[in-house]
Scaffold this motif. Structure first.
Motif, PDB file in Angstrom:
ATOM      1  N   PRO A   1      -4.343  13.149  -2.391  1.00 19.11           N
ATOM      2  CA  PRO A   1      -5.155  11.916  -2.451  1.00 19.11           C
ATOM      3  C   PRO A   1      -4.585  10.716  -1.692  1.00 19.11           C
ATOM      4  O   PRO A   1      -5.331   9.851  -1.251  1.00 19.11           O
ATOM      5  N   ASP A   2      -3.252  10.666  -1.522  1.00 20.13           N
ATOM      6  CA  ASP A   2      -2.666   9.514  -0.834  1.00 20.13           C
ATOM      7  C   ASP A   2      -2.930   9.515   0.659  1.00 20.13           C
ATOM      8  O   ASP A   2      -2.675   8.522   1.343  1.00 20.13           O
ATOM      9  N   MET A   3      -3.427  10.637   1.194  1.00 19.96           N
ATOM     10  CA  MET A   3      -3.506  10.763   2.641  1.00 19.96           C
ATOM     11  C   MET A   3      -4.572   9.866   3.259  1.00 19.96           C
ATOM     12  O   MET A   3      -4.488   9.538   4.450  1.00 19.96           O
ATOM     13  N   ALA A   4      -5.561   9.430   2.491  1.00 17.20           N
ATOM     14  CA  ALA A   4      -6.521   8.468   3.047  1.00 17.20           C
ATOM     15  C   ALA A   4      -5.798   7.179   3.426  1.00 17.20           C
ATOM     16  O   ALA A   4      -5.970   6.649   4.528  1.00 17.20           O
ATOM     17  N   ALA A   5      -4.963   6.681   2.513  1.00 17.83           N
ATOM     18  CA  ALA A   5      -4.176   5.482   2.815  1.00 17.83           C
ATOM     19  C   ALA A   5      -3.224   5.731   3.970  1.00 17.83           C
ATOM     20  O   ALA A   5      -3.066   4.886   4.866  1.00 17.83           O
ATOM     21  N   GLY A   6      -2.577   6.893   3.974  1.00 11.75           N
ATOM     22  CA  GLY A   6      -1.660   7.220   5.051  1.00 11.75           C
ATOM     23  C   GLY A   6      -2.345   7.274   6.398  1.00 11.75           C
ATOM     24  O   GLY A   6      -1.840   6.739   7.395  1.00 11.75           O
TER      25      GLY A   6
END
Length: 412
Positions: free
Chosen positions: A140-145
Motif C-alpha cells: 500500500p505504501d507504493m502509491a506514495a513512493g
C-alpha cells in the motif's frame, strides 16, 4: 503561533470523471457514477454494481513501461497528484525545493487486484512465472513512493492504512507535518483500486454491499431501505501548503484546513461504536483544534456509507456533538453518487467539501426518497442547495474503529 495551512491544488480520479472539476459538476447536478460492474465477472456474485473509474489511460500520466510495473491504485495516485500539482502551479525543484515537499498518501488495500492476478499465475504455472514486480505492485505504501519519484518530492514520505479513513488520516497527518515546520508543502490524500474478486467476495459475504441490481438507486445513504454500500475506486489528492509560503508565490487558495481530529473506537473490527462514540470524539477534537464552536459549522460531508449502522450511529454522533444546531446543518453523503472508494473516500470527499465551501453549494444526497424515522437530520435530499458556507466538516470512519474528521474554513 501555529502555522496556518491552506489548500492550493486539487486532483481526483473518480467514477464520475477523471477530472475533479468535471466530477464536481456532476455532484452538483446529482448525477451518479455508479454502473453495472465490469471489472470482474459479475455472474459470480450477488452484487452487480460498482463505482468504476472509466476510460482511464495511465500512459497519459506516466511512462507506459513504468505503468505496467505498478498497481492500478498507484496509477490513480500519480494521475491525481499530477493534476493537483498542476492546479497549484507547483513544479518541484523549480518553485519549491524538493526537500520542502512531502508525500502522505493512504490506501486501504493497495494492489489487491495485482496480488490476486499473480497468485493465480503462481497456482497455474509455478513460482518462476510470478512477476518480479509483484511486491511493489501491491504494497500500500507504493502509491506514495511512486508519487514521490514522479514529482521529485524528497520530504517525508508516508502512508496511512486505516481502512476507509485512510485518505482523511493522510490529509490530517500531513497537516501536522507542515505545522511542525518539517516541510512547506504536502501532497496528500488517498487512492484505491478495490473492485477485485476477493474484495467483492469478502465484503459481500459479510453482507456489507448492496445487492440492489439497479446502479441508479443502489447507493442510498440515510434512506430507510438502504441495504449496504456500493464498492468503488479512485483517488483524491490535495496540495497542502503553509499559508505564508502560498501567499509569497501568489497561489490561489481553496480554503484553510483548520482542524483535524482522529480517534479509535476500541470496540469492534467492523461495527462502529454504539451511538458513534468514537466519531463524536473525532468531530469534537477537530472542532477544538480549529478553534471552532459547533454553531459555526454549516455543512457536514458525512461518511454516509448507506449501511444500517454507519448511517444511524453517524447521525447520533452529529446530534450529540452539535446539539440543537444539528438540525440547522446540511448533512449529505456524496457516496450516493460515487459509491464508497474506501481508502480514497476521505480525500475525494475533502475535495468536494472544499469546493462546496468555495462555491457556497451543499451537495445532495441522491436516492433519498424513503426517510428513516430514526434519521431525522437535513440530508440535503436529492438536489444541491446554495448556502452561505464559512466552515465545513468532513467525516471518515473505517473498519478497525478508525475515525477522522477534518474542518475546513473559508480563507480569510
Amino acid at each position: 503561533m501555529r502555522k496556518r495551512v491552506v489548500i492550493t491544488g486539487i486532483g481526483a480520479v473518480t467514477p464520475l470523471a477523471n477530472n475533479v472539476f468535471a466530477a464536481w459538476e456532476k455532484i452538483k447536478a446529482g448525477i451518479s457514477g455508479i454502473t453495472r460492474m465490469t471489472r470482474i465477472d459479475v455472474e459470480q456474485f450477488n452484487v452487480k454494481v460498482a463505482g468504476e473509474v472509466k476510460d482511464f489511460v495511465p500512459e497519459q500520466y506516466v511512462d507506459g513501461k513504468e505503468a505496467r510495473r505498478m498497481g492500478r491504485f498507484s496509477q490513480f495516485a500519480i494521475a491525481a497528484s499530477k493534476m493537483a500539482a498542476e492546479d497549484a502551479g507547483v513544479i518541484v525543484g523549480k518553485n519549491i525545493a524538493p526537500e520542502r515537499v512531502g508525500v502522505w498518501i493512504g490506501s486501504g488495500i493497495g494492489g489487491l487486484g495485482e496480488f490476486e492476478e499473480q497468485h493465480k499465475r503462481f497456482m497455474a504455472r509455478g513460482p518462476k512465472r510470478v512477476n518480479p514486480f509483484t511486491i511493489p505492485m501491491f504494497i500500500p505504501d507504493m502509491a506514495a513512493g511512486r508519487v514521490s519519484i514522479e514529482l521529485g518530492a524528497k520530504g517525508i514520505n508516508n502512508c496511512s492504512v486505516t481502512a476507509c479513513a485512510s485518505g482523511a488520516n493522510s490529509i490530517g497527518d500531513a497537516l501536522r507535518v507542515i505545522q511542525n515546520g518539517e516541510v512547506d508543502m504536502m501532497i496528500a490524500g488517498g487512492t484505491e483500486a478495490s473492485i477485485t474478486e476477493m474484495s467483492v467476495a469478502g465484503f459481500s459475504n459479510m453482507t456489507a454491499l448492496s445487492t440492489n441490481p439497479d446502479p441508479t438507486t443502489a447507493s442510498r445513504p440515510f434512506s430507510k431501505n438502504r441495504d449496504g454500500f456500493v464498492i468503488a475506486e479512485g483517488a483524491g489528492i490535495v496540495i497542502l501548503e503553509e499559508m505564508e509560503h502560498a501567499l509569497a508565490r501568489g497561489a490561489k487558495i481553496y480554503g484553510e484546513l483548520a482542524g483535524y481530529g482522529a480517534t479509535g473506537d476500541a470496540y469492534h473490527i467492523t461495527s462502529p461504536a454504539p451511538d458513534g462514540e468514537g466519531a463524536q470524539r473525532a468531530m469534537g477534537l477537530a472542532l477544538k483544534d480549529a478553534g471552532i464552536i459547533p454553531e459555526q459549522v454549516h455543512y457536514i460531508n458525512a461518511h454516509g456509507t448507506s449501511t444500517q449502522y454507519n448511517d444511524l450511529y453517524e447521525t447520533l454522533a452529529i446530534k450529540e456533538v452539535f446539539g440543537p444546531h444539528a438540525y440547522q446543518l446540511g448533512v449529505s453523503s456524496t457516496k450516493s453518487m460515487t459509491g464508497h472508494t474506501l481508502g480514497a473516500a476521505g480525500a475525494i470527499e475533502a475535495i468536494f467539501s472544499l469546493l462546496a465551501l468555495k462555491e457556497g453549494i451543499m451537495p445532495p444526497t441522491i436516492n433519498y426518497d424513503n426517510p428513516d424515522e430514526e434519521l431525522d437530520l437535513d440530508y440535503v435530499p436529492n438536489t444541491a442547495r446554495k448556502a452561505n458556507l464559512n466552515v465545513v466538516l468532513s467525516n471518515s470512519l473505517g473498519f478497525g474503529g478508525h475515525n477522522a474528521s477534518l474542518v475546513f474554513k473559508k480563507y480569510k
